[in-house]
Motif scaffolding. Structure first.
Motif, short mmCIF file in Angstrom:
data_model
loop_
_atom_site.label_atom_id
_atom_site.label_comp_id
_atom_site.label_asym_id
_atom_site.label_seq_id
_atom_site.Cartn_x
_atom_site.Cartn_y
_atom_site.Cartn_z
N SER A 192 51.29 47.51 38.08
CA SER A 192 50.38 46.18 38.15
C SER A 192 49.02 45.68 37.69
O SER A 192 48.09 46.45 37.04
CB SER A 192 50.14 45.76 39.93
OG SER A 192 49.03 47.45 40.25
N THR A 193 48.33 44.50 37.87
CA THR A 193 47.36 43.35 37.54
C THR A 193 47.22 43.25 38.87
O THR A 193 47.05 42.36 39.44
CB THR A 193 47.28 42.58 36.16
OG1 THR A 193 47.93 43.66 35.06
CG2 THR A 193 46.07 42.55 36.54
N GLU A 234 47.38 40.30 42.91
CA GLU A 234 47.21 41.38 42.52
C GLU A 234 48.84 41.00 42.27
O GLU A 234 49.68 40.57 42.97
CB GLU A 234 47.47 42.06 43.65
CG GLU A 234 48.21 43.85 42.73
CD GLU A 234 48.11 45.45 43.04
OE1 GLU A 234 48.04 46.16 42.30
OE2 GLU A 234 47.86 45.04 44.61
N ASP A 256 49.29 38.68 30.08
CA ASP A 256 48.40 39.61 30.53
C ASP A 256 47.42 40.50 29.94
O ASP A 256 46.65 40.18 30.37
CB ASP A 256 48.88 40.82 31.47
CG ASP A 256 48.59 41.85 32.44
OD1 ASP A 256 47.85 41.30 33.53
OD2 ASP A 256 48.10 42.63 32.38
N LYS A 257 47.60 41.08 29.15
CA LYS A 257 46.80 41.13 27.99
C LYS A 257 45.71 40.13 27.32
O LYS A 257 44.25 40.54 27.08
CB LYS A 257 47.73 42.04 26.74
CG LYS A 257 48.89 43.34 27.10
CD LYS A 257 47.75 44.19 27.96
CE LYS A 257 48.76 45.86 27.95
NZ LYS A 257 48.13 46.72 28.75
N ASN A 260 44.50 38.12 29.22
CA ASN A 260 43.98 37.52 30.75
C ASN A 260 44.61 35.96 31.26
O ASN A 260 43.34 35.31 31.45
CB ASN A 260 42.45 37.46 31.16
CG ASN A 260 42.10 38.94 30.49
OD1 ASN A 260 42.54 40.17 31.02
ND2 ASN A 260 41.06 39.25 29.46
N GLU A 273 44.36 35.29 35.09
CA GLU A 273 43.40 35.86 35.11
C GLU A 273 42.12 34.30 35.10
O GLU A 273 41.10 33.29 36.47
CB GLU A 273 42.07 36.77 34.66
CG GLU A 273 40.61 36.69 35.00
CD GLU A 273 40.15 38.45 34.65
OE1 GLU A 273 38.89 38.58 34.59
OE2 GLU A 273 40.63 38.93 34.33
#
Length: 199
Positions: free
Chosen positions: A2-3, A103, A115-116, A118, A121
């Motif tokens: 998870s992130t 999360e 995801d890598k 971002n 985010e």
């Protein structure tokens, strides 16, 4: 794997007004890029449809705690695996601090590449800024729900373990060919950059 994403914004609007607007979940598409719709299924259940980077996701979420002027916590019950909390704090002088903890578990190649890079985010940060502009421009909430869900229960900030029922996604993610091509291209660019740096 998870992130976790944490973002904060200070809004030049009083606490109750900011909280009241946040409870208008069906208004989220007005300031959350990629969110196509949010449907309130009950006091503590929401259905989300979003598209980010060509990936369409649909999920249901349960509000596990909601305390007026304080917090809203959720966990997905099916679809995209995610959970988190939005907390509201009086920042003084008619201002409000909005703090998001999210999360999630990326699924599939495109989401893992995003995801890598971002993507989520950056999206969360942009969404909070757009919320700030939205509520500051209005100066009032378009509605309010002042009810509570599990107030006083020791919920804390839910993580993906609270969204275990949503794992696996059961085909609720739709990926376009364009998104796959973009994801592969992004991966190629990233790989070329790493190779150039190593050289």
């Amino acid at each position: 794997m998870s992130t976790k994403v944490e973002k904060t914004v200070v809004v030049d609007v009083p606490l109750s007004t900011v909280y009241n607007q946040w409870t208008q979940f069906e208004d989220f598409p007005h300031f959350m890029n990629g969110v196509k719709s949010v449907t309130q299924l009950g006091d503590d259940r929401l259905e989300w449809v979003a598209e980010l980077g060509g990936v369409r996701r649909q999920w249901e979420a349960k509000i596990v705690e909601q305390v007026p002027d304080s917090r809203v916590s959720w966990a997905a019950t099916e679809g995209a695996t995610n959970a988190g909390t939005v907390m509201f704090h009086d920042a003084g002088n008619g201002r409000t601090e909005v703090h998001l903890v999210l999360e999630y578990e990326p699924e599939g190649l495109v989401e893992k590449i995003g995801d890598k890079l971002n993507v989520v985010e950056n999206q969360a940060e942009g969404d909070l800024e757009r919320f700030k502009k939205f509520i500051e421009a209005e100066g009032y909430a378009t509605g309010a729900w002042r009810g509570s869900v599990n107030e006083g229960a020791p919920v804390g900030t839910p993580g993906v373990e609270h969204a275990a029922a949503s794992r696996g996604d059961d085909g609720k993610a739709g990926v376009s060919g364009k998104a796959v091509a973009a994801g592969v291209a992004a991966a190629g660019v990233a790989a070329a950059g790493v190779a150039a740096a190593a050289a």
